[in-house]
Design an enzyme around this catalytic site. Structure first.
Site, PDB file in Angstrom:
ATOM      1  N   ASP A 186      23.861  16.009 -17.238  1.00  0.00           N
ATOM      2  CA  ASP A 186      24.381  16.804 -18.350  1.00  0.00           C
ATOM      3  C   ASP A 186      23.557  18.081 -18.302  1.00  0.00           C
ATOM      4  O   ASP A 186      22.361  18.060 -18.626  1.00  0.00           O
ATOM      5  CB  ASP A 186      24.178  16.095 -19.692  1.00  0.00           C
ATOM      6  CG  ASP A 186      24.779  16.900 -20.838  1.00  0.00           C
ATOM      7  OD1 ASP A 186      24.580  18.130 -20.860  1.00  0.00           O
ATOM      8  OD2 ASP A 186      25.449  16.308 -21.689  1.00  0.00           O
ATOM      9  N   HIS A 187      24.180  19.177 -17.884  1.00  0.00           N
ATOM     10  CA  HIS A 187      23.343  20.350 -17.594  1.00  0.00           C
ATOM     11  C   HIS A 187      22.647  20.897 -18.843  1.00  0.00           C
ATOM     12  O   HIS A 187      21.668  21.634 -18.730  1.00  0.00           O
ATOM     13  CB  HIS A 187      24.131  21.429 -16.836  1.00  0.00           C
ATOM     14  CG  HIS A 187      25.049  22.250 -17.689  1.00  0.00           C
ATOM     15  ND1 HIS A 187      26.286  21.829 -18.089  1.00  0.00           N
ATOM     16  CD2 HIS A 187      24.897  23.496 -18.223  1.00  0.00           C
ATOM     17  CE1 HIS A 187      26.854  22.768 -18.823  1.00  0.00           C
ATOM     18  NE2 HIS A 187      26.037  23.790 -18.910  1.00  0.00           N
ATOM     19  N   HIS A 249      27.399  17.242 -24.222  1.00  0.00           N
ATOM     20  CA  HIS A 249      26.400  18.243 -24.609  1.00  0.00           C
ATOM     21  C   HIS A 249      25.958  18.113 -26.080  1.00  0.00           C
ATOM     22  O   HIS A 249      24.769  18.143 -26.389  1.00  0.00           O
ATOM     23  CB  HIS A 249      26.930  19.654 -24.370  1.00  0.00           C
ATOM     24  CG  HIS A 249      27.432  19.875 -22.972  1.00  0.00           C
ATOM     25  ND1 HIS A 249      26.867  19.291 -21.865  1.00  0.00           N
ATOM     26  CD2 HIS A 249      28.471  20.609 -22.485  1.00  0.00           C
ATOM     27  CE1 HIS A 249      27.513  19.672 -20.782  1.00  0.00           C
ATOM     28  NE2 HIS A 249      28.498  20.463 -21.129  1.00  0.00           N
TER      29      HIS A 249
HETATM   30  C1  BG6 Z   1      30.774  22.538 -19.299  1.00  0.00           C
HETATM   31  C2  BG6 Z   1      32.179  22.494 -19.843  1.00  0.00           C
HETATM   32  O1  BG6 Z   1      30.238  21.254 -19.236  1.00  0.00           O
HETATM   33  O2  BG6 Z   1      29.971  23.336 -20.154  1.00  0.00           O
HETATM   34  C3  BG6 Z   1      32.748  23.896 -20.000  1.00  0.00           C
HETATM   35  O3  BG6 Z   1      32.999  21.763 -18.955  1.00  0.00           O
HETATM   36  C4  BG6 Z   1      31.825  24.754 -20.823  1.00  0.00           C
HETATM   37  O4  BG6 Z   1      34.035  23.871 -20.604  1.00  0.00           O
HETATM   38  C5  BG6 Z   1      30.406  24.682 -20.266  1.00  0.00           C
HETATM   39  O5  BG6 Z   1      32.302  26.090 -20.777  1.00  0.00           O
HETATM   40  C6  BG6 Z   1      29.438  25.395 -21.180  1.00  0.00           C
HETATM   41  O6  BG6 Z   1      28.200  25.487 -20.543  1.00  0.00           O
HETATM   42  P1  BG6 Z   1      27.179  26.650 -20.893  1.00  0.00           P
HETATM   43  O7  BG6 Z   1      25.981  26.338 -20.088  1.00  0.00           O
HETATM   44  O8  BG6 Z   1      27.873  27.939 -20.518  1.00  0.00           O
HETATM   45  O9  BG6 Z   1      26.960  26.577 -22.360  1.00  0.00           O
END
Ligand code: BG6
Length: 498
Positions: A186-187, A249
């Site tokens: 989960d980044h 997230h």
């Molecule tokens: C991803 C989703 O996991 O996270 C995307 O699939 C979303 O839809 C993105 O735009 C948001 O990531 P960040 O790092 O730009 O907040």
């Protein structure tokens, strides 16, 4: 004992994630001297590429996405680490070629990280095919005098489409890999400011005594994006915001805020506590949810003209444990919103007794601790202060901005941290199998209720560039709460937030 060589095999190397994130993150770690010595990066894909094509692709990726840190001499040292191997993901016979390619690099004595940056429908094929050729087996044949070899697999989100498919994927994964070999990404957990929630809570003494239902009125997590569905309708229209953002997230941010202090900063201790939070979540009532779709979504290319996919969700959730019983956690996320911001706002209770004259609003504002995850990363504490030469109070902001506090340090991309942790065998910032299932258990009934329960609140339309449907404000009104935001740009869109 000497270290074994390490091979990273990136499945889906021709795709967007590899180009935008994985290759630049590996390069950035490389120039910081953080990668193991004797590392090889093998791009795996179904296209008829050669090593030279991959090298060109990687070069282009660095020029486009790592320009500020690109250095010709570093690239000359990085490029020999790259090679390409062709695999047709569903076809078992093509994995023999991959195995031969990997074995040829090191005689089969390397550590291996398999990175699945591919469409989720292929996860099972890849895992089973790796298993069938014994490519997940560890410890086998370290060179004489070498440490035993390891095998790890990194799996991108989405991990499952619902509880049932996540459980079934977990079973497939566990039929080949031990849980200790599995790194589900989960980044958001790789973001510096998300990690800092743990440091803020557990490297300080001043927050923990008030971090509970006696002092906190409510907790709000906002993940707002200005981007719309763009070119991702094929994926997004069958997922929607609950699967795309909330299941992962937002619930991860909530876990970091709500968890008990772990006894150590290690993968098991940390994840045990996060799982307990998710398991203590009370079933969300459909009346405590809001779903929205931005106007224009249905005319985006690839979206069904009668699509009922939500692009916005807000919900009220309770965690039934000693610390949080009956304290609302409000979560909201949406696309095409007024401003890109991810923040956690912790609102404290008001003083029990006023001895000063009240402010214009008739009461003290609630103290608020805001953790600004992105952009303008920082921490803000809103306190009431006496206005000089007057006898009333005003809310003022004690602010920490990363760009001022950490002048010499860059904020690395989340993938840079995560890919390095996977190489180093630190799973603390990755999602465990039981954790992913606990998260699905929270969101599944909401998604199902929206689809089939006649009493579910209807879909609300909202204008692009707003903060979502008015129903999301009403959800908080009922408790006399209000969405609050901090760390926004001055000219932000504001529909009632204070
Ligand atoms: C991803 C989703 O996991 O996270 C995307 O699939 C979303 O839809 C993105 O735009 C948001 O990531 P960040 O790092 O730009 O907040």
């Amino acid at each position: 004992m000497t270290d074994n060589p390490t091979v990273i095999a990136i499945f889906g190397v021709t795709g967007d994630l590899a180009r935008r994130k994985l290759i630049p993150s590996l390069y950035s770690n490389f120039i910081k001297g953080r990668l193991p010595e004797r590392l090889r990066i093998v791009g795996v894909g179904r296209r008829e590429w050669t090593d030279a094509t991959l090298i060109d692709h990687a070069h282009q990726s660095l020029l486009n996405y790592a320009a500020p840190i690109y250095d010709e001499r570093a690239w000359d040292r990085f490029r020999p680490m790259l090679s390409y191997s062709k695999v047709n993901l569903p076809q078992p016979e093509t994995y023999r070629n991959l195995k031969d390619d990997l074995d040829a690099l090191d005689g089969g004595c390397s550590n291996r990280l398999y990175y699945l940056s591919i469409a989720p429908e292929f996860y099972q094929d890849v895992i089973c095919n790796l298993g069938a050729l014994g490519m997940a087996r560890e410890n086998g044949r370290g060179r004489a005098g070498s440490a035993p070899t390891w095998r790890r697999i990194v799996i991108e989100k989405p991990f499952g489409y619902n509880m049932e498919t996540a459980q079934s994927l977990n079973r497939v994964v566990h039929s080949v890999f031990d849980e200790s070999q599995v790194y589900r990404i989960d980044h958001y957990l790789g973001k510096e400011t998300a990690q800092n929630i743990l440091f803020m809570r557990f490297a300080n003494t001043i927050f923990e005594p008030v971090w509970n239902r006696s002092h906190i009125s409510n907790v709000q997590v906002t993940v707002a994006e200005t981007v719309d569905v763009g070119t991702r309708a094929g994926y997004y229209d069958s997922s929607g915001v609950m699967r795309d953002m909330v299941q992962n997230h937002l619930l991860q941010l909530l876990s970091l805020i709500a968890m008990e202090p772990p006894s150590a900063f290690d993968a098991d201790a940390l994840r045990n506590e996060k799982v307990k939070v998710l398991q203590a979540a009370r079933a969300v009532k459909l009346q405590d949810t809001v779903r929205g779709q931005y106007i224009g979504y249905r005319s985006a290319e690839g979206v069904a003209p009668d699509s009922s996919t939500p692009t916005f969700a807000a919900l009220k959730l309770f965690i039934d444990n000693w610390r949080w019983k009956d304290i609302p956690f409000y979560l909201r996320s949406g696309k095409a919103m007024g401003q890109k911001t991810t923040q956690v706002n912790i609102q404290f209770k008001r003083p029990p007794n006023s001895i000063f004259e009240l402010t214009e609003t008739g009461d003290y504002s609630r103290n608020m601790l805001s953790i600004c995850i992105q952009p303008d990363e920082g921490i803000h504490l809103t306190i009431e202060a006496k206005i000089p030469d007057q006898q009333i109070a005003k809310s003022v902001d004690m602010e920490l901005h990363y760009e001022n506090a950490f002048v010499a340090e860059d904020l690395p991309d989340a993938y840079e941290r995560l890919i390095l942790d996977a190489i180093n065998g630190d799973a603390a910032l990755f999602i465990r199998g039981d954790e992913i299932e606990s998260a699905w258990k929270i969101v599944d009934p909401i998604i199902e209720g929206w689809a089939s329960d006649a009493s579910a609140p209807p879909m609300q339309c909202y204008k692009s560039g707003s903060w979502g449907p008015a129903a999301a404000d009403e959800l908080l009104d009922r408790e006399e709460h209000i969405w609050r935001l901090s760390c926004l740009h001055q000219n932000s869109v504001n529909n009632g937030d204070v």
